[in-house]
Enzyme design. Structure first.
Site, short mmCIF file in Angstrom:
data_model
loop_
_atom_site.label_atom_id
_atom_site.label_comp_id
_atom_site.label_asym_id
_atom_site.label_seq_id
_atom_site.Cartn_x
_atom_site.Cartn_y
_atom_site.Cartn_z
N SER A 1 32.46 49.38 36.05
CA SER A 1 33.33 48.80 37.08
C SER A 1 33.53 49.67 38.31
O SER A 1 33.82 49.15 39.38
CB SER A 1 34.69 48.46 36.46
OG SER A 1 35.25 49.58 35.80
N GLU B 1 51.00 45.04 45.99
CA GLU B 1 51.49 46.30 45.48
C GLU B 1 50.29 47.10 45.00
O GLU B 1 49.20 46.57 44.81
CB GLU B 1 52.44 46.07 44.30
CG GLU B 1 51.75 45.78 42.97
CD GLU B 1 50.99 44.47 42.93
OE1 GLU B 1 51.36 43.53 43.67
OE2 GLU B 1 50.00 44.40 42.16
N LYS C 1 36.76 45.95 42.69
CA LYS C 1 37.96 45.31 43.25
C LYS C 1 37.72 44.64 44.60
O LYS C 1 38.37 43.65 44.91
CB LYS C 1 39.11 46.33 43.36
CG LYS C 1 39.76 46.62 42.01
CD LYS C 1 41.11 47.27 42.17
CE LYS C 1 41.79 47.46 40.84
NZ LYS C 1 41.15 48.53 40.03
C1 LIG Z 1 41.37 48.75 38.67
C2 LIG Z 1 40.17 49.12 37.91
C3 LIG Z 1 39.93 48.63 36.61
C4 LIG Z 1 40.90 47.75 35.87
O1 LIG Z 1 41.13 46.51 36.44
P1 LIG Z 1 40.60 45.15 35.80
O2 LIG Z 1 41.33 44.11 36.52
O3 LIG Z 1 40.90 45.19 34.32
O4 LIG Z 1 39.13 45.12 36.03
C5 LIG Z 1 38.75 48.98 35.97
N1 LIG Z 1 37.86 49.80 36.56
C6 LIG Z 1 38.04 50.29 37.80
C7 LIG Z 1 37.01 51.18 38.39
C8 LIG Z 1 39.21 49.98 38.52
O5 LIG Z 1 39.40 50.47 39.75
#
Ligand SMILES: *Cc1c(COP(=O)(O)O)cnc(C)c1O
Length: 405
Positions: free
Chosen positions: A388, A123, A101
């Protein structure tokens, strides 16, 4: 999979169009006041994103503050256990603050600075986006208002503490159910009041134009790095690429690096407890076309056509729609969207931890679980999974709910 019915060599030139449409999805369905604000952001972004000063400053920040490039790791023990397919992960868990993010938050906050804004607002539900934005705001010396439902504030105490330590102002929203939807409404309302001094920073490839394209561009660093690193490591492209989809930002970042390659691409949505409406958040798989939060996409609706309640063990994935570009790529047949249940994600969470020494975020565990399934079906080749984020935030909850597996 179909690579032929759109020329992906010119894809980024043609999509989205000037009004922010990917085919029929996207756009900006908002009040006149907000439209003015979005046009101001669009004009600034599409000018600045081509300036060498902005690009080189963002590059320097990525390197010196975020710790990029993040590596790719070969999952040797997991691959051997599953058969002959080789699995790899792109390590966004090693990006500063522990997830992807920050890639778009640093871009959005840098844009705010170039536009002469004093404040960023957003938000947050689980608090991940709020923490990333509060980090970016602290770095650039911007004020930061984060709108959060009272119920979520109670549930997400560590992230609330992080935001406050980073100097953000956490605004408690007590209307309605006091969760994410009310927080979005309150933040939009505040933005229409304050847009002269601040910009709204959306947390995924969602919302009115230009956010879906802007957030995708900021996240594309993931796919650009990964493609280069993978070729350097193995001498070829992966056969398949996998990422989890909540709003869809980590997935769009990764996918954008491979759209024009002969690579199969999979987006993984949360099946939660099952296929019944309310038990999952798999909007692309089970939803229908509709408009919410300022854009047209595929969404899950209740009997009144309103956004349906959704559920997933991964709070970062429980959103009743997905970014418009994902809806478009699904219609084109370029990306296949499929689902993974809570239980499969929790299994993958423990498997990756035990076999590889990486504790994944429960969101990312959905992508890992799908990669593992795919490895068994494919029999040979290679799969690149976008990891992610890291799982520290999920450990207490998973142990409490599932025990140590
Ligand atoms: C917020 C988050 C997501 C989901 O958000 P996307 O916009 O779909 O990428 C996925 N993995 C992690 C670790 C997150 O913090």
């Amino acid at each position: 999979m179909n690579y032929d019915n759109v020329d992906f060599g010119t894809y980024f030139k043609n999509y989205p169009d000037k009004e922010g449409f990917f085919g029929k999805y996207g756009g900006a369905y908002i009040s006149e006041d907000l439209k003015k604000a979005m046009e101001e952001i669009s004009e600034a972004y599409f000018t600045i994103c081509k300036s060498s000063k902005f690009i080189s400053e963002l590059r320097r920040i990525r390197r010196e503050f975020q710790g990029r490039p993040t590596p790719i790791s070969h999952l040797e023990r997991l691959s051997t256990k599953l058969g002959n397919v080789q699995l790899y992960v792109k390590r966004e868990d090693l990006n500063h603050t522990g997830a992807h993010k920050l890639n778009h938050c640093m871009g959005e906050a840098l844009l705010a600075k170039y536009m002469g804004k004093k404040k960023v607002i957003a938000e947050t539900g689980a608090g991940q986006h709020g923490v990333a934005l509060a980090t970016a705001a602290a770095y650039f010396g911007l004020e930061c208002d984060i709108y959060m439902g009272a119920v979520d504030i109670k549930k997400q105490a560590p992230n609330v503490a992080r935001m406050k330590i980073l100097g953000a102002n956490v605004v408690e929203v007590t209307e309605g159910l006091a969760t994410l939807k009310e927080a979005v409404d309150a933040a939009f309302k505040a933005y229409s009041r304050e847009y002269k001094d601040c910009i709204y920073c959306i947390g995924s490839v969602l919302g009115p134009h230009p956010f879906p394209v802007m957030v995708r561009d900021f996240q594309s660093v993931v796919g650009i790095e990964a493609r280069e690193q993978f070729i350097e490591m193995t001498g070829e492209l992966p056969d398949a690429v996998v990422a989890c989809v909540g709003g869809g930002s980590n997935a769009m970042g990764m996918f954008s690096g491979f759209l024009n390659d002969p690579v199969d691409i999979y987006g993984v949505e949360p099946l939660g407890k099952g296929t019944k409406l309310g038990d999952h958040a798999a909007s692309l798989k089970y939803g229908t076309e509709g408009i919410m939060h300022g854009f047209n996409s595929i969404m899950l609706k209740d009997e009144n056509g309103e956004p349906a309640p959704v559920y997933s063990v991964a709070s970062g994935l429980d959103y009743p729609s997905s970014g418009p570009e994902h809806a478009f790529l699904q219609d084109l047949g370029r990306v296949k969207y499929d689902v993974i249940s809570d239980d499969e994600a929790v299994d993958a969470f423990f498997t990756l931890s035990r076999l590889e020494g990486i504790i994944p975020a429960i969101e990312s565990s959905h992508a890992v679980a799908y990669g593992m399934k795919l490895a068994k079906e494919m029999k040979r080749g290679s799969i690149l999974i976008n990891l992610s984020g890291r799982g520290d935030k999920d450990m207490d909850y998973i142990i409490e709910k599932y025990g140590i597996k």
